[in-house]
Design a protein around this motif. Sequence first.
Motif, short mmCIF file in Angstrom:
data_model
loop_
_atom_site.label_atom_id
_atom_site.label_comp_id
_atom_site.label_asym_id
_atom_site.label_seq_id
_atom_site.Cartn_x
_atom_site.Cartn_y
_atom_site.Cartn_z
N PRO A 112 0.81 -1.22 0.00
CA PRO A 112 0.00 0.00 0.00
C PRO A 112 0.85 1.28 0.00
O PRO A 112 0.49 2.26 -0.64
CB PRO A 112 -0.83 -0.11 1.27
N MET A 113 1.98 1.27 0.70
CA MET A 113 2.83 2.46 0.75
C MET A 113 3.39 2.79 -0.64
O MET A 113 3.49 3.96 -1.00
CB MET A 113 3.99 2.26 1.73
N LEU A 114 3.72 1.78 -1.41
CA LEU A 114 4.24 2.00 -2.76
C LEU A 114 3.15 2.57 -3.66
O LEU A 114 3.39 3.51 -4.43
CB LEU A 114 4.78 0.69 -3.35
N ILE A 115 1.94 2.04 -3.56
CA ILE A 115 0.82 2.53 -4.37
C ILE A 115 0.55 3.99 -4.02
O ILE A 115 0.42 4.84 -4.91
CB ILE A 115 -0.44 1.68 -4.14
N ASP A 116 0.49 4.30 -2.73
CA ASP A 116 0.22 5.66 -2.29
C ASP A 116 1.31 6.61 -2.77
O ASP A 116 1.02 7.71 -3.27
CB ASP A 116 0.11 5.69 -0.76
N ASN A 117 2.56 6.21 -2.63
CA ASN A 117 3.68 7.05 -3.06
C ASN A 117 3.62 7.31 -4.56
O ASN A 117 3.81 8.44 -5.02
CB ASN A 117 5.00 6.38 -2.67
N PHE A 118 3.35 6.28 -5.34
CA PHE A 118 3.26 6.42 -6.79
C PHE A 118 2.15 7.39 -7.18
O PHE A 118 2.35 8.30 -7.99
CB PHE A 118 3.03 5.06 -7.45
#
Length: 83
Positions: A50-56
């Motif tokens: 989820p952190m990667l999706i949010d950052n992207f």
Amino acid sequence: MARGLDAGRTPPKPLTGNAYEQPLAEIPRTQPDALSRMEASKILPDLLPPMLIDNFLRTKRQEARDLSTLSSSTAQDALITTV
């Protein structure tokens, strides 16, 4: 594809005839639409943290805001030289 196989999902029937004449789902035509669909995806959280999706999503939306303040030729130059 493996996710569907692992879940025992039945694949859709193959298309017949001219696919261009059939009412098929379309890919997003704008970046904001693509990012909204990505954010609403039920599959992506199973594939990426989820952190990667949010950052992207945050990064791409910030890039879009920054580019929207530039003229089209300046934005084009920025994309060519930084990507």
